[in-house]
Write an enzyme that holds these catalytic residues in place. Structure first.
Site, PDB file in Angstrom:
ATOM      1  N   ASP A  35       2.601 -14.610   3.289  1.00 44.15           N
ATOM      2  CA  ASP A  35       2.200 -13.671   2.244  1.00 44.15           C
ATOM      3  C   ASP A  35       3.270 -12.625   1.997  1.00 44.15           C
ATOM      4  OD1 ASP A  35       1.689 -12.011   4.414  1.00 44.15           O
ATOM      5  OD2 ASP A  35      -0.389 -12.710   4.508  1.00 44.15           O
ATOM      6  N   LYS A  57      -1.006 -11.505  -1.687  1.00 44.26           N
ATOM      7  CA  LYS A  57      -1.872 -10.736  -2.576  1.00 44.26           C
ATOM      8  C   LYS A  57      -1.089  -9.489  -2.951  1.00 44.26           C
ATOM      9  CE  LYS A  57      -5.243 -11.757   0.914  1.00 44.26           C
ATOM     10  NZ  LYS A  57      -6.090 -11.196   1.919  1.00 44.26           N
ATOM     11  N   MET A 170      -3.022   0.595   4.428  1.00 39.84           N
ATOM     12  CA  MET A 170      -3.632   0.282   3.124  1.00 39.84           C
ATOM     13  C   MET A 170      -4.257   1.527   2.508  1.00 39.84           C
ATOM     14  SD  MET A 170      -5.562  -3.217   4.297  1.00 39.84           S
ATOM     15  CE  MET A 170      -6.505  -2.452   5.598  1.00 39.84           C
TER      16      MET A 170
END
Ligand code: SAH
Length: 500
Positions: A35, A57, A170
């Site tokens: 990823d 993503k 995040m």
């Protein structure tokens, strides 16, 4: 038979921070599922034919759902493949690695986990922030900043009461809420806070402040994900412990256009200086085999009084065949060896031979002039080199004595990386483009085709020396600067000077 899945932590960004075990498994993988946060540079080590599946993503627009990713990994393993699931940082630190492993367990697929250096710790280290420090912080807490999706509110009361270092992952888009909540629940608003963007990579940026102003500061600096939010007094140690931000080429983007194998050393040096390298391997080197002429010249090597090497490739391919034919190195003991420049000479040295002649001017003409001084009519020269090479060398030397040119490799355009490179250049504000030979430049513009103009105009073109410069100008483009010393190290020096 089912294959096996290795859930591997790629480390926080710097490709050197993967574990030895992870690196070894990556090399034997049949399939790599990776990823966004796993450094693509790690993928340069995969074996020929390995299948690459990107499941990254980008924050909101998920390209693949977690269910889809689970299923992809499972299906590839079911086919009998060795599957590496490469994840940024550590696979179990907010990486959903546990869900992937459970999915495999439920379906009877064998798996192994290779932990990684999490950004929550390693990322801080590269910003000069030790996550704990005697007398300053005796615990650390890694917290999700992705408040909404988790479906549960964090216990702000408990968090605000913590003395240890807090690291939110995040969390950039919720930074305002995070700092406001901590202050509201009693955390001192003067508590040092920092944001680290793209930690451990050559794009690393750090913003420092305190709980009450960090949101504004991050906004001013337009900080985007991926970023770490750090809160705690350990941030004050940054002043002394910040070793990484002082690298001379940090934040400098450099497009390196070279044949893959030989770019490695250049890329390593640039990265050590902090440069962000965009590797554009324009040329593929292919050995010409079978090669009767080369074999004959090696078997009858004592015919020659001189061997002239004009490239690193030439040296390596020549000696590879030399030893394959079971020749003894002593059979060339009486032969004079010349190298076009220091790089070629250095590779010759690896075979235990000090080149007799290395011209001071690192261009073909220098070699001709120097050779002419020592050659006589009786000499016979062997030149093992590229299929397409400049005629002057052979023409000029032929005026003096017998010259055998043996074509031992061909270069061809490598077009695989075209679109990938174009896309990454579009996003960059500025970059340097390094050209180390006429042929890399010509291949470059042929590969880029109608995109050449904007790619070159947007960047700063650096040429290694006069011949390359001439080629660039003849094709209607201009250079930004030419290296004073016609070597890669000369280019490095130029770049360092530029950054001052
Ligand atoms: N498993 C990863 C974390 C995955 S969650 C790990 O152990 O590091 C993704 C979050 O990690 C990002 O939103 C960001 O907060 C953080 N992160 C990962 N790599 C980062 C990096 N190089 N720089 C800054 N933050 C990073």
């Amino acid at each position: 038979m089912n294959g096996k899945v290795y859930l591997i932590g790629a480390g926080p960004g710097d490709p050197g921070l993967i574990t030895l075990k992870g690196y070894e498994y990556l090399k034997i993988a049949d399939v790599v599922v990776y990823d966004r946060l796993a450094n693509p540079r790690l993928l340069e080590n995969i074996k020929e034919g390995c299948k690459l599946i990107y499941v990254g993503k980008a924050s909101k627009e998920h390209t693949k759902t977690q269910d889809e990713i689970n299923e992809i990994i499972f299906q590839e393993a079911k086919k009998g493949n060795i599957v590496v699931r490469l994840k940024g940082g550590d696979p179990y630190v907010f990486g959903r690695g546990g869900e992937e492993a459970e999915y495999l367990y439920d379906r009877g697929i064998d798996f192994e986990v290779v932990p990684g250096v999490t950004s929550a710790i390693g990322g801080l280290a590269y910003a000069g922030i030790p996550i704990t420090h005697r007398g300053i912080s005796t615990s650390f807490h890694v917290i999700t900043g992705h408040l909404k999706d988790e479906g549960q509110e964090l216990n702000w009361n408990a968090l605000a009461g913590l003395d240890g270092t807090m690291v939110f992952l995040m969390g950039v888009s919720n930074l305002e809420d995070i700092s406001a909540n901590l202050i509201k629940h009693g955390k001192d608003k003067e508590t040092p806070a920092a944001i680290i963007n793209w930690a451990t990579t050559n794009q690393q940026r750090v913003v420092e402040g305190n709980l009450s102003n960090i949101y504004e500061k991050a906004l001013e600096e337009d900080i985007q994900p991926p970023s770490l939010i750090v809160i705690g007094d350990v941030i004050n140690l940054r002043e002394k412990l910040n070793f990484y931000d002082n690298k001379p080429l940090l934040g400098t983007n450099i497009v390196v256009t070279r044949e893959k194998r030989y770019a490695k050393e250049t890329v390593r040096k640039l990265e050590e200086l902090g440069g962000n390298v965009i590797s554009f391997p324009t040329i593929k080197i292919e050995e010409i085999t079978p090669n009767k002429k080369l074999d004959e010249s090696i078997i009858n090597i004592d015919r020659y009084s001189h061997i002239v090497f004009t490239s690193v490739n030439g040296v390596e391919i020549f000696f590879k065949r030399f030893f394959e034919l079971e020749k003894d190195i002593r059979s060339i003991s009486g032969i004079k060896i010349s190298a076009v420049g220091p790089k070629t000479a250095a590779v010759i040295k690896k075979y235990g031979i000090n080149a007799d002649l290395v011209p001071k001017e690192f261009v073909g003409e220098g070699l001709v002039e120097e050779l002419k001084k020592v050659l006589s009519k009786e000499d016979r020269i062997l030149i093992p080199r590229a299929e397409i090479a400049r005629k002057e060398l052979v023409d000029e030397l032929s005026k003096v004595c017998l010259v055998d040119e043996v074509k031992i490799y061909r270069t061809s355009k490598s077009i695989e990386s075209r679109n990938e490179i174009i896309n990454s250049l579009k996003d960059l504000e500025s970059y340097y483009l390094i050209f180390t030979s006429s042929s890399t430049f010509i291949n470059f513009i042929e590969i880029l085709d109608q995109d050449t103009r904007w790619v070159l105009d947007k960047g700063k073109v650096i040429s290694i020396g006069p011949i390359t410069t001439k080629t660039i100008e003849e094709k209607g483009y201009s250079i930004y600067k030419q290296s004073e010393i016609y070597t890669i190290d000369g280019i490095l020096e130029l770049l360092i000077k530029e950054s001052r």
